[in-house]
Design an enzyme around this catalytic site. Structure first.
Site, PDB file in Angstrom:
ATOM      1  N   SER A 211      -5.155  -0.908  13.892  1.00  0.00           N
ATOM      2  CA  SER A 211      -5.887   0.309  14.239  1.00  0.00           C
ATOM      3  C   SER A 211      -6.177   0.283  15.732  1.00  0.00           C
ATOM      4  O   SER A 211      -6.346  -0.785  16.329  1.00  0.00           O
ATOM      5  CB  SER A 211      -7.211   0.381  13.459  1.00  0.00           C
ATOM      6  OG  SER A 211      -8.109   1.298  14.069  1.00  0.00           O
TER       7      SER A 211
ATOM      8  N   GLY B 186      -0.600   8.010   0.954  1.00  0.00           N
ATOM      9  CA  GLY B 186      -0.767   8.032   2.400  1.00  0.00           C
ATOM     10  C   GLY B 186       0.450   7.627   3.192  1.00  0.00           C
ATOM     11  O   GLY B 186       1.588   8.019   2.908  1.00  0.00           O
TER      12      GLY B 186
ATOM     13  N   GLY C  11       1.991   4.752   3.513  1.00  0.00           N
ATOM     14  CA  GLY C  11       2.976   3.941   2.817  1.00  0.00           C
ATOM     15  C   GLY C  11       3.901   4.780   1.956  1.00  0.00           C
ATOM     16  O   GLY C  11       5.112   4.539   1.908  1.00  0.00           O
TER      17      GLY C  11
ATOM     18  N   TYR D 270     -14.375  -3.989   8.794  1.00  0.00           N
ATOM     19  CA  TYR D 270     -13.045  -3.372   8.865  1.00  0.00           C
ATOM     20  C   TYR D 270     -12.433  -3.548  10.252  1.00  0.00           C
ATOM     21  O   TYR D 270     -11.271  -3.959  10.383  1.00  0.00           O
ATOM     22  CB  TYR D 270     -13.144  -1.890   8.523  1.00  0.00           C
ATOM     23  CG  TYR D 270     -11.874  -1.142   8.842  1.00  0.00           C
ATOM     24  CD1 TYR D 270     -10.736  -1.288   8.054  1.00  0.00           C
ATOM     25  CD2 TYR D 270     -11.802  -0.300   9.951  1.00  0.00           C
ATOM     26  CE1 TYR D 270      -9.560  -0.616   8.349  1.00  0.00           C
ATOM     27  CE2 TYR D 270     -10.633   0.381  10.262  1.00  0.00           C
ATOM     28  CZ  TYR D 270      -9.514   0.210   9.456  1.00  0.00           C
ATOM     29  OH  TYR D 270      -8.352   0.871   9.775  1.00  0.00           O
TER      30      TYR D 270
ATOM     31  N   GLY E  80       0.818  -1.213   0.000  1.00  0.00           N
ATOM     32  CA  GLY E  80       0.000   0.000   0.000  1.00  0.00           C
ATOM     33  C   GLY E  80       0.845   1.254   0.000  1.00  0.00           C
ATOM     34  O   GLY E  80       0.564   2.209   0.733  1.00  0.00           O
ATOM     35  N   ALA E  81       1.872   1.293  -0.845  1.00  0.00           N
ATOM     36  CA  ALA E  81       2.871   2.355  -0.764  1.00  0.00           C
ATOM     37  C   ALA E  81       2.685   3.478  -1.771  1.00  0.00           C
ATOM     38  O   ALA E  81       3.519   4.374  -1.852  1.00  0.00           O
ATOM     39  CB  ALA E  81       4.271   1.757  -0.944  1.00  0.00           C
TER      40      ALA E  81
END
Length: 309
Positions: free
Chosen positions: A151, A31, A33, A176, A27-28
């Site tokens: 989270s 954001g 990442g 989630y 996920g880079a």
């Protein structure tokens, strides 16, 4: 374990020299990442950006400092075939030193992955479980690590083993949060197993607090509007949210068996070592999740030991 912080305020400027280390970040392309990619490359690391959209990843890479030390590769965590292809490429190229399981999706309508798993569970947990399992033996060098991003909402989660696809009952937000509990259970169970095997690889957990990233724009319009309003009040800049994860990935004294977070106050951005809260401490639940994850992914993690190095 009581909550504690490093002896002094730790920031990205304290990242040790990363020359000679390869860091893999899922996920880079945006954001957290993307910010971590830039900071680690700046400190000398070779960074592999694992992204769904390679063109987007290349555009993001080109704008970063030390772009010549950054490589973009395709990885779609929702698809286990893509996970296997990515892992095989990394192994063929000699592996790496740090894996940051950062990617995540949330608050999305129910949809199934190519293998028939609910897509949030598939992306946030199963994809990372399989990726970690396939790469564990390829994480080498001094102080190899796996950092899994969770989270602070994880204590609100459950693992509905009788309905993991959400066929009978599904709530995007609940799904989630459940995956974030799965991240904690996985990270701690991996830590237990690695230590029992005498492995040099360490498993760490971190969370960014509520960071103002594009993630809050996922989901139905009403929920997105609410998330944006909350983020304006208590959200942290991306650079602040990334600090605990960077600490977990690089600091020599970053501990396992805990969650490295952002602290209880809005202005404090120093990483804080937080005791894991229930149900994240349930070892029986973690063991069951591990076994189910092996069955659903077809991946049995090979735990490297000191003697195998």
């Amino acid at each position: 374990m009581p909550e504690s912080s490093p002896r002094r305020r730790w920031t990205a400027a304290d990242i040790p020299d990363q020359s000679g280390r390869t860091v893999l970040i899922t996920g880079a392309s945006s954001g957290l990442g993307l910010h971590m990619t830039g900071e680690l490359a700046r400190r000398g690391a070779r960074v592999v950006m694992a992204v769904r959209d390679v063109a987007k990843g290349e555009r993001a890479r080109a704008a970063l400092p030390a772009a010549d030390r950054i490589e973009v590769r395709h990885l779609d965590l929702v698809d286990l075939d893509s996970v296997r292809d990515f892992a095989a490429g990394i192994v063929a190229d000699g592996g790496g030193h740090v894996l940051v399981n950062n990617a995540g999706i949330g608050n999305l309508p129910r949809r199934l992955s190519p293998q028939g798993h609910e897509r949030q569970f598939a992306t946030n947990h199963l994809g990372h479980f399989a990726l970690t399992g396939l790469l564990l033996d390829a994480l080498t060098g001094p102080d190899p690590r796996v950092v899994t991003v969770t989270s602070g909402l994880y204590p609100l989660g459950t693992i509905p083993f009788d309905d993991l696809t959400g066929e009978r009952r599904f709530s995007p937000g609940r799904a989630y949060i459940n995956t974030k509990l799965a991240n904690v259970l996985f990270g701690l169970e991996l830590d237990r197993r690695l230590r029992a095997a005498g492995s040099p690889v360490r498993s760490l957990l971190a969370h960014p607090g509520m960071a103002r990233t594009a993630f809050i724009e996922q989901g139905p319009p009403a929920l997105v509007g609410l998330a944006k309003s909350v983020a304006r009040v208590i959200g942290r800049p991306v650079a602040d949210g990334a600090v605990p994860i960077l600490y977990a990935a690089t600091a020599p004294d970053a501990p396992t068996g805990a969650v490295i977070g952002t602290g209880p106050t809005l202005r404090k951005v120093a990483p804080t070592v937080e005791a894991v809260r229930r149900p994240g401490t349930d070892a029986g639940l973690a063991t069951r999740l591990w076994q189910v994850s092996e069955e659903l992914t077809g991946v049995t993690p090979l735990l490297p030991t000191h003697s195998s190095r």
